[in-house]
Enzyme design. Sequence first.
Site, mmCIF file in Angstrom:
data_model
loop_
_atom_site.group_PDB
_atom_site.id
_atom_site.type_symbol
_atom_site.label_atom_id
_atom_site.label_comp_id
_atom_site.label_asym_id
_atom_site.label_seq_id
_atom_site.Cartn_x
_atom_site.Cartn_y
_atom_site.Cartn_z
ATOM 1 N N HIS A 1 0.837 -1.205 0.000
ATOM 2 C CA HIS A 1 0.000 0.000 0.000
ATOM 3 C C HIS A 1 0.875 1.260 0.000
ATOM 4 C CE1 HIS A 1 -3.299 2.694 1.253
ATOM 5 N NE2 HIS A 1 -2.386 3.232 2.043
ATOM 6 N N GLU A 2 1.830 1.309 0.905
ATOM 7 C CA GLU A 2 2.707 2.475 0.993
ATOM 8 C C GLU A 2 3.613 2.591 -0.230
ATOM 9 O OE1 GLU A 2 2.197 4.858 3.012
ATOM 10 O OE2 GLU A 2 0.752 3.754 4.220
ATOM 11 N N HIS B 1 1.911 4.634 -2.887
ATOM 12 C CA HIS B 1 2.066 6.082 -2.691
ATOM 13 C C HIS B 1 3.478 6.531 -3.075
ATOM 14 C CE1 HIS B 1 -1.750 6.503 -0.670
ATOM 15 N NE2 HIS B 1 -1.397 5.732 0.347
#
Length: 103
Positions: free
Chosen positions: A19-20, A23
Site C-alpha cells: 500500500h505504501e 504512494h
Amino acid sequence: MMLGGFAAAIAIVLFVTAHEAGHFLAAKAVGMKATEFFFGFGPKLWSFKKGETEYGVKLLPLGGYVRIIGMNPLEEVDPVDMGRTYREKKFWEKSIVVLAGVG
C-alpha cells in the site's frame, strides 16, 4: 495455530508495505521528494538510507507511512526542493499519489 498467526502477521506487513509502496512510487513518478518510507510507528528500530529516502521499521506495527515533503502546509521546505513538494504539484499529480495507495 501459531503458524496461522505468523502467516497473518506476514500478510499484514506485505499488504501495508505494498500500500505504501503505491504512494511512494506514484510520488516519485510525478517528481515529488519522498524522504521516508517506514513500516510501523513510534521509535525507529532499524533503517537505512538510499539516495534521498530513509527506509525502515518502527516499533509499533500498526501501519506505515511515506513522508513526502510539503504535505504539511506549515512545513518549511528548502527552496531547492520547492518544485518537488506535494503542495506545489498539480491537482491531478496529487490525486495520483493519493489514489495509488488504494487497494
